[in-house]
Write a protein that holds these residues in place. Sequence first.
Motif, PDB file in Angstrom:
ATOM      1  N   LEU A  84      10.286  14.751  32.649  1.00 27.19           N
ATOM      2  CA  LEU A  84       9.145  13.962  33.109  1.00 27.19           C
ATOM      3  C   LEU A  84       9.182  13.692  34.613  1.00 27.19           C
ATOM      4  CD1 LEU A  84       9.000  11.446  30.134  1.00 27.19           C
ATOM      5  CD2 LEU A  84       7.581  13.472  30.499  1.00 27.19           C
ATOM      6  N   LYS A  85      10.291  14.017  35.257  1.00 24.01           N
ATOM      7  CA  LYS A  85      10.394  13.825  36.706  1.00 24.01           C
ATOM      8  C   LYS A  85      10.011  15.089  37.476  1.00 24.01           C
ATOM      9  CE  LYS A  85      12.101   9.732  35.933  1.00 24.01           C
ATOM     10  NZ  LYS A  85      11.182   8.650  35.765  1.00 24.01           N
ATOM     11  N   ARG A 131       8.280  13.309  21.159  1.00 26.35           N
ATOM     12  CA  ARG A 131       9.012  12.053  21.308  1.00 26.35           C
ATOM     13  C   ARG A 131       9.570  11.938  22.708  1.00 26.35           C
ATOM     14  NH1 ARG A 131      10.876   9.973  16.207  1.00 26.35           N
ATOM     15  NH2 ARG A 131       9.264  10.555  14.737  1.00 26.35           N
ATOM     16  N   ALA A 132       9.447  10.763  23.293  1.00 28.78           N
ATOM     17  CA  ALA A 132       9.998  10.509  24.625  1.00 28.78           C
ATOM     18  C   ALA A 132      11.359   9.848  24.487  1.00 28.78           C
ATOM     19  CB  ALA A 132       9.054   9.605  25.413  1.00 28.78           C
ATOM     20  N   GLY A 154       8.271   5.238  31.921  1.00 34.92           N
ATOM     21  CA  GLY A 154       9.613   5.262  32.501  1.00 34.92           C
ATOM     22  C   GLY A 154      10.601   6.121  31.747  1.00 34.92           C
ATOM     23  N   ALA A 155      10.154   6.863  30.717  1.00 32.46           N
ATOM     24  CA  ALA A 155      11.058   7.755  29.991  1.00 32.46           C
ATOM     25  C   ALA A 155      11.447   8.929  30.888  1.00 32.46           C
ATOM     26  CB  ALA A 155      10.395   8.249  28.704  1.00 32.46           C
ATOM     27  N   ARG A 156      12.480   9.650  30.495  1.00 31.70           N
ATOM     28  CA  ARG A 156      12.999  10.736  31.324  1.00 31.70           C
ATOM     29  C   ARG A 156      12.612  12.114  30.787  1.00 31.70           C
ATOM     30  NH1 ARG A 156      14.370  13.997  34.596  1.00 31.70           N
ATOM     31  NH2 ARG A 156      16.227  14.042  35.863  1.00 31.70           N
ATOM     32  N   TYR A 157      12.553  12.273  29.458  1.00 31.53           N
ATOM     33  CA  TYR A 157      12.271  13.561  28.845  1.00 31.53           C
ATOM     34  C   TYR A 157      11.231  13.415  27.744  1.00 31.53           C
ATOM     35  CZ  TYR A 157      16.684  14.983  31.025  1.00 31.53           C
ATOM     36  OH  TYR A 157      17.673  15.248  31.926  1.00 31.53           O
ATOM     37  N   LEU A 158      10.470  14.477  27.520  1.00 34.26           N
ATOM     38  CA  LEU A 158       9.551  14.554  26.394  1.00 34.26           C
ATOM     39  C   LEU A 158      10.038  15.694  25.506  1.00 34.26           C
ATOM     40  CD1 LEU A 158       6.872  13.538  25.075  1.00 34.26           C
ATOM     41  CD2 LEU A 158       5.742  15.403  26.297  1.00 34.26           C
ATOM     42  N   ALA A 184       4.351   9.178  28.608  1.00 32.72           N
ATOM     43  CA  ALA A 184       5.795   8.961  28.599  1.00 32.72           C
ATOM     44  C   ALA A 184       6.323   8.754  30.013  1.00 32.72           C
ATOM     45  CB  ALA A 184       6.481  10.149  27.929  1.00 32.72           C
ATOM     46  N   SER A 185       5.794   9.508  30.959  1.00 24.96           N
ATOM     47  CA  SER A 185       6.227   9.371  32.346  1.00 24.96           C
ATOM     48  C   SER A 185       5.881   7.980  32.889  1.00 24.96           C
ATOM     49  CB  SER A 185       5.572  10.460  33.196  1.00 24.96           C
ATOM     50  OG  SER A 185       6.000  10.374  34.519  1.00 24.96           O
ATOM     51  N   ALA A 186       4.693   7.503  32.563  1.00 26.35           N
ATOM     52  CA  ALA A 186       4.264   6.171  33.016  1.00 26.35           C
ATOM     53  C   ALA A 186       5.113   5.064  32.401  1.00 26.35           C
ATOM     54  CB  ALA A 186       2.795   5.951  32.679  1.00 26.35           C
TER      55      ALA A 186
END
Length: 143
Positions: free
Chosen positions: A81-82, A49-50, A25-29, A21-23
């Motif tokens: 994810l950041k 879910r991302a 470009g999503a912000r939260y998982l 999910a981080s790769a």
Amino acid sequence: MATYDEYGPSHDDIRAAFNTASASGARYLLLIDETLEDTYAITNYTNMRAINKPCEVVPLLREMDAQASYASHRLTHVLDLKKDFDAQMAQWGKGGFENALPAFAVQELAEYKKEKDFGRKQAEWQSQPFLARLFSTPPIRPK
């Protein structure tokens, strides 16, 4: 008597979903429990879910509820994810989504939970026999 079974992701599954999910470009998982209850077994699955924005959390939960009316959905954790994965996992037992989401999203989730609780109470009240309903007060919708 019902038994309880749980099918949740392992630490490695969560890390893999976090990295994917981080790769992307999503912000939260989000980690969402989906609970199925019947006479013989209560089964709990955990979905991941991302999402990109905190304002997407409640609409996603509503969509999941609409798609599977036989299940109850509950957000248990949100991973940012950041931020560092290991640090967030180390705090796993200290709190759920409140640690990662902004205050307005936590407030929206609290309102969503109140709505779901009211719906459950209303269904329980309506399933009572007629005379029991006649001499009792129906649940009141929260404000």
